[in-house]
Design a protein around this motif. Sequence first.
Motif, PDB file in Angstrom:
ATOM      1  N   GLY A 233       0.806  -1.152   0.074  1.00  0.00           N
ATOM      2  CA  GLY A 233       0.092  -0.045  -0.031  1.00  0.00           C
ATOM      3  C   GLY A 233       0.962   1.352  -0.090  1.00  0.00           C
ATOM      4  N   GLY A 234       0.402   2.285  -0.628  1.00  0.00           N
ATOM      5  CA  GLY A 234       1.080   3.447  -0.614  1.00  0.00           C
ATOM      6  C   GLY A 234       0.441   4.682  -1.099  1.00  0.00           C
ATOM      7  N   ILE A 235       0.925   5.776  -0.731  1.00  0.00           N
ATOM      8  CA  ILE A 235       0.406   7.116  -0.966  1.00  0.00           C
ATOM      9  C   ILE A 235       1.527   8.144  -1.568  1.00  0.00           C
ATOM     10  N   LEU A 236       1.118   8.826  -2.567  1.00  0.00           N
ATOM     11  CA  LEU A 236       1.907   9.670  -3.351  1.00  0.00           C
ATOM     12  C   LEU A 236       1.343  11.102  -3.428  1.00  0.00           C
ATOM     13  N   ASP A 237       1.922  12.118  -2.746  1.00  0.00           N
ATOM     14  CA  ASP A 237       1.304  13.281  -2.965  1.00  0.00           C
ATOM     15  C   ASP A 237       2.045  14.217  -3.799  1.00  0.00           C
ATOM     16  N   VAL A 238       1.796  14.902  -4.699  1.00  0.00           N
ATOM     17  CA  VAL A 238       2.613  15.913  -5.670  1.00  0.00           C
ATOM     18  C   VAL A 238       1.903  17.277  -5.740  1.00  0.00           C
ATOM     19  N   ASP A 239       2.982  18.198  -5.123  1.00  0.00           N
ATOM     20  CA  ASP A 239       2.472  19.678  -4.929  1.00  0.00           C
ATOM     21  C   ASP A 239       3.179  20.464  -5.954  1.00  0.00           C
ATOM     22  N   LEU A 240       2.337  20.993  -7.310  1.00  0.00           N
ATOM     23  CA  LEU A 240       2.574  21.670  -8.141  1.00  0.00           C
ATOM     24  C   LEU A 240       2.642  23.141  -8.176  1.00  0.00           C
ATOM     25  N   ARG A 241       2.280  23.528  -7.087  1.00  0.00           N
ATOM     26  CA  ARG A 241       1.879  25.101  -6.796  1.00  0.00           C
ATOM     27  C   ARG A 241       3.144  25.862  -6.634  1.00  0.00           C
ATOM     28  N   SER A 242       4.336  25.425  -6.583  1.00  0.00           N
ATOM     29  CA  SER A 242       5.448  26.305  -6.392  1.00  0.00           C
ATOM     30  C   SER A 242       6.566  26.053  -7.691  1.00  0.00           C
ATOM     31  N   GLN A 243       7.610  26.595  -7.710  1.00  0.00           N
ATOM     32  CA  GLN A 243       8.380  26.592  -8.847  1.00  0.00           C
ATOM     33  C   GLN A 243       9.152  25.219  -8.945  1.00  0.00           C
ATOM     34  N   LYS A 244       9.067  24.740  -7.966  1.00  0.00           N
ATOM     35  CA  LYS A 244       9.863  23.030  -7.922  1.00  0.00           C
ATOM     36  C   LYS A 244       8.979  22.183  -7.344  1.00  0.00           C
ATOM     37  N   THR A 245       8.566  21.365  -8.142  1.00  0.00           N
ATOM     38  CA  THR A 245       7.650  20.219  -7.805  1.00  0.00           C
ATOM     39  C   THR A 245       7.961  19.335  -6.231  1.00  0.00           C
ATOM     40  N   ILE A 246       7.076  19.251  -5.492  1.00  0.00           N
ATOM     41  CA  ILE A 246       7.267  18.614  -4.526  1.00  0.00           C
ATOM     42  C   ILE A 246       6.737  17.268  -4.325  1.00  0.00           C
ATOM     43  N   LEU A 247       7.443  16.314  -3.876  1.00  0.00           N
ATOM     44  CA  LEU A 247       6.919  14.920  -4.003  1.00  0.00           C
ATOM     45  C   LEU A 247       6.989  14.447  -2.539  1.00  0.00           C
ATOM     46  N   VAL A 248       6.013  13.873  -1.792  1.00  0.00           N
ATOM     47  CA  VAL A 248       5.904  13.215  -0.579  1.00  0.00           C
ATOM     48  C   VAL A 248       5.323  11.803  -0.820  1.00  0.00           C
ATOM     49  N   LEU A 249       6.168  10.880  -0.477  1.00  0.00           N
ATOM     50  CA  LEU A 249       5.857   9.317  -0.610  1.00  0.00           C
ATOM     51  C   LEU A 249       5.774   8.665   0.869  1.00  0.00           C
ATOM     52  N   ASP A 250       4.568   7.798   0.944  1.00  0.00           N
ATOM     53  CA  ASP A 250       4.424   6.945   1.954  1.00  0.00           C
ATOM     54  C   ASP A 250       3.919   5.534   1.698  1.00  0.00           C
ATOM     55  N   GLU A 251       5.065   4.634   1.670  1.00  0.00           N
ATOM     56  CA  GLU A 251       4.703   3.189   1.337  1.00  0.00           C
ATOM     57  C   GLU A 251       4.864   2.062   2.450  1.00  0.00           C
ATOM     58  N   LYS A 252       4.213   0.984   2.311  1.00  0.00           N
ATOM     59  CA  LYS A 252       4.315  -0.122   3.132  1.00  0.00           C
ATOM     60  C   LYS A 252       4.109  -1.306   2.581  1.00  0.00           C
ATOM     61  N   ILE A 253       4.969  -2.247   2.882  1.00  0.00           N
ATOM     62  CA  ILE A 253       4.781  -3.793   2.441  1.00  0.00           C
ATOM     63  C   ILE A 253       4.789  -4.806   3.742  1.00  0.00           C
ATOM     64  N   THR A 254       3.982  -5.645   3.781  1.00  0.00           N
ATOM     65  CA  THR A 254       3.949  -6.295   4.733  1.00  0.00           C
ATOM     66  C   THR A 254       4.088  -7.993   4.363  1.00  0.00           C
ATOM     67  N   HIS A 255       4.732  -8.489   5.223  1.00  0.00           N
ATOM     68  CA  HIS A 255       4.930 -10.004   5.026  1.00  0.00           C
ATOM     69  C   HIS A 255       5.124 -10.463   3.549  1.00  0.00           C
ATOM     70  N   VAL A 256       6.122  -9.840   3.004  1.00  0.00           N
ATOM     71  CA  VAL A 256       6.465 -10.190   1.574  1.00  0.00           C
ATOM     72  C   VAL A 256       7.689 -11.221   1.425  1.00  0.00           C
ATOM     73  N   ASN A 257       7.351 -11.885   0.507  1.00  0.00           N
ATOM     74  CA  ASN A 257       8.562 -12.984   0.097  1.00  0.00           C
ATOM     75  C   ASN A 257       9.729 -12.455  -0.644  1.00  0.00           C
ATOM     76  N   VAL A 258      10.820 -12.523  -0.067  1.00  0.00           N
ATOM     77  CA  VAL A 258      11.976 -11.773  -0.474  1.00  0.00           C
ATOM     78  C   VAL A 258      12.622 -12.575  -1.620  1.00  0.00           C
ATOM     79  N   GLU A 259      12.776 -13.732  -1.557  1.00  0.00           N
ATOM     80  CA  GLU A 259      13.184 -14.328  -2.724  1.00  0.00           C
ATOM     81  C   GLU A 259      12.607 -14.186  -3.963  1.00  0.00           C
ATOM     82  N   SER A 260      11.333 -14.581  -3.963  1.00  0.00           N
ATOM     83  CA  SER A 260      10.468 -14.060  -5.129  1.00  0.00           C
ATOM     84  C   SER A 260      10.487 -12.785  -5.600  1.00  0.00           C
ATOM     85  N   LEU A 261      10.624 -11.870  -4.640  1.00  0.00           N
ATOM     86  CA  LEU A 261      10.710 -10.428  -5.153  1.00  0.00           C
ATOM     87  C   LEU A 261      11.940  -9.944  -5.873  1.00  0.00           C
TER      88      LEU A 261
END
Length: 714
Positions: free
Chosen positions: A475-503
């Motif tokens: 699950g994850g959320i990405l916020d993009v703020d385009l109101r200023s001269q430089k774009t602002i990106l804010v990212l919040d993600e999470k993975i739970t009980h994921v098989n590392v080998e397959s990934l």
Amino acid sequence: MLKPVKIIFSFITALLLLIVISVFTAYFLIDPNSYKADISAAVKEKTGRDLNFTGELRLSVFPWLGFKTGQMALSNTAGFQDQVFATIETSEIKLNLLPLLSKRIDVSRVVLDGLVLNLEKNALGENNWDSLVANNKTQQVAPTIINNEETADLSQLSILVVGGIAIENAQINWRDKTTGKQLFFRDIKLNTDAFSFDKPVSLNLTGLFENPDSTYKAAIQFSSQFIVSKNQESFVLNNSEFLATISSQNTADKSLAATLSVANVMLDKASKTVKISGVKFKADDIFVSADLSVTHLDDHYAIQGPIIMSSFNPREIMEKIGVKAPDTIDKQALTQSSLNFYLSVTENTLDLQDLSLSIDYSQIKGSARLLSFIEPAITINLTADHLDVDRYLPSAKSSVTSKLLSPLVAMAMAMATYNVPVALLSKLNLNGQLSLDSLKLNGLTFNDFHLNLNAMNGLVKAQQSAKSFYQGVYGGILDVDLRSQKTILVLDEKITHVNVESLLKDSKSKFQMTGMVDASLKLKSQGQTLDELKSSVNGDIHFLFKDTEVKDFNLQAMLNKAQVSIDVITPAQADHDLTQFSSISGSSVFANGIIHTNDLVATTAALHIKGKGSFDFNTEKLDYKLQAQLIKTAATPTSAQQLYDTPISMAVTGSLSQPSYALDVSALLTEKNKAKIAAFVDKNKEKIDSIVNKIDQKIGPGVGDLLKGLFGKH
């Protein structure tokens, strides 16, 4: 009885003779050119424009009253460019006099040759023909109000017959000062058959469209049959066909031929409806069919009906019109597509329902709606079976880190990589939902994937989830703020009980590891380009690996090979080239594109490892220092884990895909023999300094410093 008949007959004969003599006398005695000034003055009074005659005017008489002109020019209105509004080389029209006695208008063929119209919109958004339309409306209102009898008389003309219309060598030039765009319609030819009410009339039109701002031009042909009812309440077009051959200077040897045919168009003024049936469009292998209806023709309108676009090859179409097809990893990508939907359009909305889109092997269904054409608000709801994004990525190999990116990070990087216009995104008002049975991105597969995308007033929020992600969830959320001269990106993600080998396997990483992982990250970045966004990343990452094996890394074998002597008995060397960890945990700080970890903790059956270091996201370089201590006594519910005092130092360098592991032998020696070395150095300080100085003199400065570092600072 015969005498009165003879008198009447003689009278009628004399009257006709008088009319004929009068008409011919007028023809020979009246010069129409003498009325040029009067005609120009009348035009000036009605339109405010100058009508200039540079050619002669000619009359013809009985039984056709004819009028033929030479070259004429109508001036432009004030506020527009200094050129004439319209010019014409010659024109001719003839009217049969006798049918007027039976209220019938019989016009011979109307001919216009060399017509040139210069249409323009100025910087204020005004058209140079607006004044003509306004004046015409003003003139039309008066007779209706003042003289009802005149209006009634005109409506009683039961038959209008026109021998045909011919327009030759015409040209229309369009310039829009508000956008700077231009469009030229040249070599126009229009021909119709004789016209009369309630009878089919054939029409043919040809011409050449040119856009001076592009390399494209289109030769067009239009043919149709139209019928106008006697009461002018209905209008019908039958068997209409429009053919356009589009070519470009970039593809001189190739052209795209497009044909639009319509079986029937019926306009009913009483019901204010238009029905369009048998619509077929064909362009190479693109075939579109539709049946549309249009209602409310006055103030509001509505268009609706099914549209079916059969299978076509987008890549070939792009090549035909001179557009470079994307260089994708899969060369068969974008070679097959189809589209079906039910269209509903009003003056302010566009609605696509029952939408079915096929792109290569992906099937997409749903709906799309646009509210307001002035300030568009878009709502999209789509579902798909699967979508392999990797097929459409550029063929150049991507970096290892990009293969490990989530859909949200990939979305943000794509925006920066392809320079998506910030001004366009800032104005976007979008509420979109996408559901996929499976999504493949950078080798990773997200099953039962959902995306909610909202954009308004320069703020973009993307929420994504995968209910099945390598035996875990994402699950994850990405916020993009385009109101200023430089774009602002804010990212919040999470993975739970994921098989590392397959990934790791699907990401094509050479790093081999098993186990389950829980991880979360919160990142913030600011910039206008991809490099700026990568270098300015800040945030933190938390991770926990459980029951993990790191392959191609046998820590015990490394200790045995180095033959390091320590004060405890080391466990026997494992048969397999791997190291098993019961857990690996830690948190990292992202600062200016570099990941710093200061609390790495890993545990094996025999070792307790702590570490710190960094990973450069820009260069993908690893630099970690680890210290391992042998476990003397494992932890129990009532007592803590006991460790031996002697640490074992290691360095992890290289890249994420090809890490390099090495024991820090000098650190082991100094830690194990610290007291002995210190005592020896204190006792033999003068001898050591003398030896170091001689080495510096023979070999070069700096070597002595290395030796001093080995023995300690003195």
